[in-house]
Design a protein around this motif. Structure first.
Motif, PDB file in Angstrom:
ATOM      1  N   HIS A  98      31.494  42.840  45.478  1.00  0.00           N
ATOM      2  CA  HIS A  98      32.441  42.273  46.430  1.00  0.00           C
ATOM      3  C   HIS A  98      33.555  42.828  47.041  1.00  0.00           C
ATOM      4  N   HIS A 108      33.458  46.842  45.480  1.00  0.00           N
ATOM      5  CA  HIS A 108      33.352  47.220  44.114  1.00  0.00           C
ATOM      6  C   HIS A 108      32.137  46.246  43.381  1.00  0.00           C
ATOM      7  N   GLU A 115      43.021  44.010  44.509  1.00  0.00           N
ATOM      8  CA  GLU A 115      42.573  43.733  43.139  1.00  0.00           C
ATOM      9  C   GLU A 115      42.964  44.582  42.205  1.00  0.00           C
TER      10      GLU A 115
END
Ligand SMILES: [Fe+2]
Length: 362
Positions: A278, A314, A285
């Motif tokens: 995603h 990633h 994140e």
């Protein structure tokens, strides 16, 4: 579902029975709880051969080594909503402290000690989260060297709603610990210094008495403690839960999630066990690795941290798919901080990061 459309080859349930030879990407809004599409790729979107520019996925090797000065909170990533700091404390705080800029959340990666506050004392140990409301006067006493993650927040740390799970899910309120009124343990000193942080600058107040002098308190503002080991993860054997199911604290424009040990999804239902690919386009994140074997990423050890900015993909490392096939349990513990607005790495972060992390998918 409004405006839902589908085209070509896809799986009917996200992350389950992904069509043979294809790779699923989640293209989602609002982290993991907004509108979403799944895309079925011929190639994993992380199979790049080169990457140039600011959006490289970033990684810190275990952060509590010689590169970190002791007895100091080192900011590593920041934006206007939060500052992420790490600290390796070998001795107790020199002064009392009060943060007038931010609420604080401590996560104890390693070590034992005690926080004495105007509300009373809280012992701490490995795995504890401690929420310290802005404006609380306190002092940290170290028993054994303590490796700490400290998140400063411009807004309060709040509980996520439990929705259909009911109020006793994730953790029962009985595991939360708050202090009983107690005076500061240091008495009969000549003077007591209190450092107050406001707009990043320190004002020092000197008292002839220990400022932790309360004989009682009442109300709903006070520090409290929650152990990551008391968290009961939300899970399904038939569906890989999105990270948002593991939310522990909600703040304005960021969330703190806890990944804890759990059985993995059941192979017989064809469920993806590793995190899907995603680029959580609305959130940066950050993942801090606390304990266990982090099988979805190569070469990640306890005390390390990864930073995946918005806009670049990633997901699992190539070996993880294979490693995950027969694995039935994960013992990993990690703390995730997802921020709505981009984080700025500090100079320390840039100096100490593993510059080759982005190559780890190649
Ligand atoms: Fe992610």
């Amino acid at each position: 579902m409004e405006n839902f459309k589908a085209s070509g080859i896809y799986s009917k349930q996200a992350h389950v029975h992904i069509p043979e030879g294809l790779y699923e990407e989640e293209h989602g809004r609002k982290g993991f709880f907004g509108k979403v599409s799944h895309i079925y790729h011929e190639h994993p979107p992380v199979n790049w051969t080169n990457l140039e520019g600011d959006l490289k996925p970033q990684q810190q090797p275990p952060m509590f080594g010689d590169q970190l000065n002791v007895n100091y909170f080192q900011p590593i990533l920041r934006n206007k909503d939060c500052v992420i700091n790490i600290g390796h404390y070998t001795v107790s705080f020199e002064c009392f402290f009060r943060n007038a800029d931010f609420d604080e959340l401590y996560f104890i990666h390693e070590g034992t000690g005690r926080i004495e506050s105007i509300y009373g004392h809280l012992d701490y140990k490995r795995g504890d989260y401690i929420v310290m409301p802005r404006g609380t006067t306190y002092k940290l006493f170290v028993d054994t060297p303590s490796k700490l993650l400290k998140i400063e927040s411009a807004s309060e740390f709040e509980d996520p709603t439990r929705g259909i799970l009911g109020p006793n899910a994730i953790y029962d309120q009985t595991v939360l610990e708050s202090p009983e009124v107690a005076k500061g343990s240091e008495q009969n000193l000549q003077e007591y210094k209190l450092e107050i942080k406001r707009l990043g600058k320190i004002t020092t107040v000197t008292y002839p008495f220990n400022p932790l002098d309360a004989h009682g308190w009442k109300g709903s503002v006070y520090p409290y403690k929650l152990s990551i080991y008391d968290i009961c993860p939300v899970m399904s054997h038939r569906y890989h839960m999105p990270p948002s199911a593991h939310t522990t604290f909600l703040c304005q424009n960021f969330v703190v999630c806890s990944f804890v040990e759990r059985p993995l999804e059941d192979k017989k239902h064809g469920v993806l066990k590793v995190p899907f690919y995603h680029s959580n386009i609305d959130y940066d994140e950050v993942l801090f690795y606390h304990q266990g074997n982090f099988f979805s990423r190569d070469n990640i050890d306890a005390g390390a941290l990864t930073f995946h900015p918005q806009g670049i993909h990633h997901g699992p490392h190539p070996k993880a798919f294979k490693a995950g096939t027969d694995k039935e349990y994960t013992d990993e513990y990690a703390v995730m901080i997802d921020t709505r607005y981009p984080l700025e790495p500090t100079e320390w972060f840039t100096k100490n990061e593993n510059k080759d992390y982005w190559k780890s998918w190649m």
